[in-house]
Structures are given as C-alpha cells and as structure tokens.
Design a protein around this motif. Structure first.
Motif, PDB file in Angstrom:
ATOM      1  N   ARG A   1      -3.100  -6.179 -10.339  1.00 43.10           N
ATOM      2  CA  ARG A   1      -1.886  -5.564  -9.824  1.00 43.10           C
ATOM      3  C   ARG A   1      -2.208  -4.146  -9.360  1.00 43.10           C
ATOM      4  NH1 ARG A   1       2.238  -8.894  -8.823  1.00 43.10           N
ATOM      5  NH2 ARG A   1       3.689  -7.130  -9.153  1.00 43.10           N
ATOM      6  N   VAL A   2      -1.406  -3.645  -8.428  1.00 39.71           N
ATOM      7  CA  VAL A   2      -1.658  -2.332  -7.828  1.00 39.71           C
ATOM      8  C   VAL A   2      -0.401  -1.490  -7.943  1.00 39.71           C
ATOM      9  CG1 VAL A   2      -2.361  -1.098  -5.745  1.00 39.71           C
ATOM     10  CG2 VAL A   2      -3.254  -3.402  -6.196  1.00 39.71           C
ATOM     11  N   LEU A   3      -0.540  -0.249  -8.383  1.00 39.57           N
ATOM     12  CA  LEU A   3       0.595   0.657  -8.464  1.00 39.57           C
ATOM     13  C   LEU A   3       1.203   0.892  -7.085  1.00 39.57           C
ATOM     14  CD1 LEU A   3      -0.881   3.341 -10.888  1.00 39.57           C
ATOM     15  CD2 LEU A   3       0.866   1.638 -11.446  1.00 39.57           C
ATOM     16  N   ARG A   4       2.535   0.990  -7.048  1.00 37.70           N
ATOM     17  CA  ARG A   4       3.188   1.309  -5.777  1.00 37.70           C
ATOM     18  C   ARG A   4       2.783   2.698  -5.292  1.00 37.70           C
ATOM     19  NH1 ARG A   4       7.246  -2.222  -4.366  1.00 37.70           N
ATOM     20  NH2 ARG A   4       7.902  -3.645  -6.038  1.00 37.70           N
ATOM     21  N   HIS A   5       2.477   3.566  -6.226  1.00 41.21           N
ATOM     22  CA  HIS A   5       2.017   4.916  -5.927  1.00 41.21           C
ATOM     23  C   HIS A   5       1.071   5.304  -7.045  1.00 41.21           C
ATOM     24  CE1 HIS A   5       2.066   9.336  -5.815  1.00 41.21           C
ATOM     25  NE2 HIS A   5       2.285   9.188  -4.522  1.00 41.21           N
ATOM     26  N   PRO A   6      -0.017   6.042  -6.764  1.00 39.91           N
ATOM     27  CA  PRO A   6      -0.975   6.352  -7.826  1.00 39.91           C
ATOM     28  C   PRO A   6      -0.377   7.022  -9.060  1.00 39.91           C
ATOM     29  CG  PRO A   6      -1.907   6.889  -5.694  1.00 39.91           C
ATOM     30  CD  PRO A   6      -0.479   6.520  -5.453  1.00 39.91           C
ATOM     31  N   ALA A   7       0.771   7.703  -8.902  1.00 39.06           N
ATOM     32  CA  ALA A   7       1.402   8.373 -10.039  1.00 39.06           C
ATOM     33  C   ALA A   7       2.536   7.557 -10.649  1.00 39.06           C
ATOM     34  CB  ALA A   7       1.924   9.741  -9.606  1.00 39.06           C
ATOM     35  N   ALA A   8       2.710   6.297 -10.219  1.00 36.20           N
ATOM     36  CA  ALA A   8       3.805   5.469 -10.703  1.00 36.20           C
ATOM     37  C   ALA A   8       3.592   5.059 -12.151  1.00 36.20           C
ATOM     38  CB  ALA A   8       3.941   4.231  -9.818  1.00 36.20           C
ATOM     39  N   GLU A   9       4.671   4.607 -12.781  1.00 37.04           N
ATOM     40  CA  GLU A   9       4.565   4.028 -14.119  1.00 37.04           C
ATOM     41  C   GLU A   9       3.745   2.743 -14.055  1.00 37.04           C
ATOM     42  OE1 GLU A   9       5.572   5.430 -16.904  1.00 37.04           O
ATOM     43  OE2 GLU A   9       6.357   7.148 -15.764  1.00 37.04           O
ATOM     44  N   LEU A  10       3.137   2.386 -15.176  1.00 38.67           N
ATOM     45  CA  LEU A  10       2.165   1.291 -15.169  1.00 38.67           C
ATOM     46  C   LEU A  10       2.768  -0.064 -14.814  1.00 38.67           C
ATOM     47  CD1 LEU A  10      -0.016   2.209 -18.279  1.00 38.67           C
ATOM     48  CD2 LEU A  10      -0.371   2.800 -15.874  1.00 38.67           C
ATOM     49  N   ASP A  11       4.077  -0.221 -14.953  1.00 38.44           N
ATOM     50  CA  ASP A  11       4.695  -1.506 -14.621  1.00 38.44           C
ATOM     51  C   ASP A  11       5.303  -1.535 -13.222  1.00 38.44           C
ATOM     52  OD1 ASP A  11       6.758   0.238 -15.103  1.00 38.44           O
ATOM     53  OD2 ASP A  11       7.822  -1.056 -16.513  1.00 38.44           O
ATOM     54  N   ASP A  12       5.121  -0.479 -12.474  1.00 38.59           N
ATOM     55  CA  ASP A  12       5.662  -0.405 -11.111  1.00 38.59           C
ATOM     56  C   ASP A  12       4.556  -0.808 -10.138  1.00 38.59           C
ATOM     57  OD1 ASP A  12       7.115   0.086  -8.840  1.00 38.59           O
ATOM     58  OD2 ASP A  12       7.151   2.281  -9.058  1.00 38.59           O
ATOM     59  N   THR A  13       4.372  -2.114  -9.964  1.00 34.81           N
ATOM     60  CA  THR A  13       3.200  -2.626  -9.254  1.00 34.81           C
ATOM     61  C   THR A  13       3.549  -3.669  -8.204  1.00 34.81           C
ATOM     62  OG1 THR A  13       2.820  -4.411 -10.862  1.00 34.81           O
ATOM     63  CG2 THR A  13       1.781  -2.270 -11.312  1.00 34.81           C
ATOM     64  N   VAL A  14       2.553  -3.938  -7.360  1.00 36.07           N
ATOM     65  CA  VAL A  14       2.601  -5.018  -6.377  1.00 36.07           C
ATOM     66  C   VAL A  14       1.288  -5.796  -6.498  1.00 36.07           C
ATOM     67  CG1 VAL A  14       4.101  -3.752  -4.793  1.00 36.07           C
ATOM     68  CG2 VAL A  14       1.610  -3.573  -4.571  1.00 36.07           C
ATOM     69  N   PRO A  15       1.201  -7.004  -5.953  1.00 35.25           N
ATOM     70  CA  PRO A  15      -0.067  -7.743  -6.011  1.00 35.25           C
ATOM     71  C   PRO A  15      -1.147  -7.082  -5.169  1.00 35.25           C
ATOM     72  CG  PRO A  15       1.781  -9.217  -5.529  1.00 35.25           C
ATOM     73  CD  PRO A  15       2.286  -7.820  -5.368  1.00 35.25           C
ATOM     74  N   ALA A  16      -2.391  -7.295  -5.537  1.00 34.13           N
ATOM     75  CA  ALA A  16      -3.509  -6.843  -4.710  1.00 34.13           C
ATOM     76  C   ALA A  16      -3.537  -7.652  -3.416  1.00 34.13           C
ATOM     77  CB  ALA A  16      -4.819  -7.000  -5.455  1.00 34.13           C
ATOM     78  N   GLU A  17      -3.845  -6.987  -2.319  1.00 34.03           N
ATOM     79  CA  GLU A  17      -3.839  -7.643  -1.010  1.00 34.03           C
ATOM     80  C   GLU A  17      -5.149  -8.338  -0.690  1.00 34.03           C
ATOM     81  OE1 GLU A  17      -2.929  -4.460   1.614  1.00 34.03           O
ATOM     82  OE2 GLU A  17      -0.842  -4.278   0.943  1.00 34.03           O
ATOM     83  N   ARG A  18      -6.201  -8.006  -1.418  1.00 29.64           N
ATOM     84  CA  ARG A  18      -7.518  -8.592  -1.166  1.00 29.64           C
ATOM     85  C   ARG A  18      -8.291  -8.601  -2.479  1.00 29.64           C
ATOM     86  NH1 ARG A  18      -7.249  -3.385   0.865  1.00 29.64           N
ATOM     87  NH2 ARG A  18      -6.346  -4.220   2.775  1.00 29.64           N
ATOM     88  N   PRO A  19      -9.310  -9.432  -2.596  1.00 28.59           N
ATOM     89  CA  PRO A  19     -10.067  -9.486  -3.842  1.00 28.59           C
ATOM     90  C   PRO A  19     -10.955  -8.260  -4.032  1.00 28.59           C
ATOM     91  CG  PRO A  19     -11.059 -10.929  -2.229  1.00 28.59           C
ATOM     92  CD  PRO A  19      -9.771 -10.448  -1.617  1.00 28.59           C
TER      93      PRO A  19
END
Length: 394
Positions: A94-112
């Motif tokens: 999973r990837v943070l929506r923003h580097p300073a976001a909370e750890l559960d504020d994520t989106v899927p990775a777009e590439r491996p």
C-alpha cells in the motif's frame, strides 16, 4: 606537503582540535597507499592503529550493492525482476496518499517493486526528508531504522513481515526514501542465494578481496583491536558500545543498511576493486569479482537532487552510494562515488583519478557539526583527485 604527512596532520587535528577520540584515514590509488592513525581506540586506552576495527554503519550500503550486482552477474538476480519472487510479503504494498499521511491513509501500489527499486532507494519504504511523519516514527519504532546496533533485532522473516505491514511513502520508482531498502535487500540476497547474508558477502566479495576483517560479527581475535563507539553527551562523550558489546553477541538480523564492521585496509581493497573495473588485487589471487558492466552501473550518476535535500545535498544516488554531479563544496568531485556512515565513517572512490579515500572514527554523527569533522580529510582527498585527474602537464 607529501600526502602521508598531510593525511597525518588532518588525523592529528581531528583528535586534538575536534573532539574525535581516534582516527584511521587512508588515501590510495593503484600504486600508492597512504594511511594515518591518531588518537585512541577508547578514551584513555590503547593507541589507534591501522588495523583497528570500526562499526562502519551506512558504509555497509556500497558493499551490499556490489554483492547484489555480483549475484546479477551470476544470473541469480535480475535488476528488473519483481521482488515478490523472493519476498512474497511485498506482493501487494500500500502507498500513502501523501508522504506525511497517517499510516492507514493509503492507495494500492500502481506497479510492482523491482530489485533495482530497492537498490536505488526508489522503492518507497524508508525515510523522506521530513523526519516528523507517522511513517518515520514507525520506521524507527517498529523496524529499528537508524539503529545499526544489532542487539534486539528480530530474525529476517519476522522483520520483513513487520516491514510489509507498513505503507510506502510514494509509488515505486516515483521518489527516493532512505535506508530501509537496504535492509530489505539484505533479506532478498539471503533468500535468493539460499544462505545467510554474511555468507553471500563472503562468497561474492570478502573472500575474493581478502577483506578478512569485514563482517556482521566480531571474531574473538578482533575484539582487542576494536574501537569503542561514542556519542556526544553534553560537552563530553559517552561510550555506547564497547569492543565486547553488541557485535559479539547473538545477532539475529544481519543489517544490509548498516550492520558491518571493517577496517581501513578492507575498505581500500573494496574501493580499489571498483576502480579496477571489478578485478580483485593480485595479492588476493586476482580474478574477476564484478563485471565491468556491474561496476559501471554502480558508479553511474543519477538525477541531481535539490540543493537542500537532507541526505544528498544536490548530488545523485546510484546503487549503494551517492555520485557527485555538481561541485558545490571543496570536497565535491564530479563522478565521486561513495557514502558516509552515522558512526563517523566514510568511503569514497574517485574514478577519474583512480583514487580511494577512507575515514574511520568512532564518534557518532549527530548533526552537521559532527559531519564537518570529515571535511578536512575529504577536501584533501578531493584536491589530490583533481590534481591527479588533470595530469602532470597541469
């Protein structure tokens, strides 16, 4: 002033004027080796000597990168291979929506995640230039990042499982994040080769190069010549690890980001191998350690970083270390490759001059003032490298 004398003066001044307990410094090319030692292995203890063993912290990274490229040469790894082949825990990051976001504020990775992403520190798991984020806190608290002391780490499988539970700071290949990628690389190399990381290093680099004092653990005969590690405490220094300390105990995790001990001569051997296009020195039997293409990849400059980048300060990152792409300071040399360690260490290779420089102390780097203790030696090495590169006619 002759190189050896100039180097000794720099080492003496570091001890006498800049609060460093001891120093071993070296500058070498394919023909000449100058080494200087000053101060003590421990305050009030034995004198520093050329064969003193140091905790080299992040100077571990160039060695790990070279071992990875050795496995690429052997067909065990590919830089463009998804890491999931060896690290299934990282199959769906999973990837943070923003580097300073909370750890559960994520989106899927777009590439491996690829092997090269980890080595180039573009994989996304690691420190950004903002050390106050929730991810930075988790890296420190849950993954022991920034702690090269091997005591108390879990085993590689447990550590990687915890790492996989954390989000990436950015999409793979879309940013640069420091340190953690090399601990992941260490686990990857061990799994790919079917042996411990230490055994991988011994087979690919340490044995062929005669680096007999480099490893993740101190042998009993190394303990008496190992420096005590210190950190600043008020106006003085506090010992944080003695010769018979953390590197002699049970070590469950061999840290690819900063876990090695080494000596000046071992690091010179490694640097000179890079400058020889991957060949081992004749004194250790000669032979090919890395292919010329692998060495070229390690030494290749990347994109410049912003001048205020907290880690790179305008330079680029290759594999395992930075490459100078701009000369902003007296110690910068275009094409210079290498890195510094938080324990007070540095290793740099100057390809145009065929030169290697090593700086080993046992005072932890806690800020800009500590890092500046390296400046006189790195400036001396830079001046010599530029002079050699210009040639005798100049």
């Amino acid at each position: 002033m002759e190189l050896r004398a100039a180097l000794q003066q720099v080492a003496d001044e570091a001890v006498e004027q800049h609060g460093v307990p001891g120093v071993v410094a070296a500058v070498a090319d394919q023909e000449v080796i100058a080494v200087a030692a000053a101060g003590e292995r421990a305050i009030g203890g034995a004198r520093m000597t050329r064969d003193t063993v140091f905790r080299i912290a992040s100077v571990t990274k160039p060695i790990i990168a070279a071992a990875a490229l050795a496995l690429v040469d052997r067909g065990v790894l590919r830089l463009d291979a998804p890491v999931v082949e060896w690290l299934p825990e990282l199959a769906e990051p999973r990837v943070l929506r923003h580097p300073a976001a909370e750890l559960d504020d994520t989106v899927p990775a777009e590439r491996p995640l690829l092997v090269e992403h980890l080595l180039a520190l573009t994989g996304g798991l690691g420190f950004t230039d903002d050390m106050g984020t929730p991810l930075a806190a988790a890296l420190t608290d849950r993954l022991r990042q920034g702690r090269d002391d091997p005591a108390g780490w879990p085993g590689p499988d447990a550590w990687l499982a915890e790492a996989a539970s954390l989000p990436l700071a950015h999409q793979p290949a879309d940013g640069w994040t420091y340190n953690t990628g090399y601990d992941i690389v260490g686990v990857l190399l061990a799994r790919a080769a079917g042996r411990s990381l230490g055994a991988v290093l011994a087979d690919t680099l340490l044995n062929p190069l005669g680096m007999v004092d480099t490893g993740f653990r101190l042998r009993p005969e190394q303990v008496p010549r190992t420096a005590t590690a210190y950190a600043a405490q008020g106006s003085g220094l506090e010992p944080i690890d003695g010769p018979d300390g953390a590197w002699t105990g049970d070590i469950a995790f061999e840290s690819g980001s900063g876990g090695l001990v080494s000596t000046a001569d071992d690091l010179l051997a490694f640097g000179r191998m890079l400058l020889a296009g991957g060949d081992a020195p004749v004194a250790t039997g000669g032979g090919r350690v890395l292919s010329p293409s692998a060495v070229a990849r390690i030494l290749a400059p990347g994109e410049p970083s912003p001048p205020d980048h907290v880690f790179l300060e305008g330079q680029s990152w290759s594999l395992g270390g930075s490459v100078d792409v701009v000369e902003r300071h007296p110690w910068d040399v275009l094409g210079r490759y290498g890195w510094i360690g938080g324990s007070g260490t540095a290793l740099y290779a100057y390809p145009a001059a065929g030169q290697v420089a090593v700086w080993l102390t046992q005072r932890e780097l806690a800020g800009a003032d500590d890092a500046e203790r390296m400046v006189p030696m790195l400036t001396l090495a830079a001046e010599r490298a530029k002079q050699v590169a210009r040639g005798p006619a100049h």
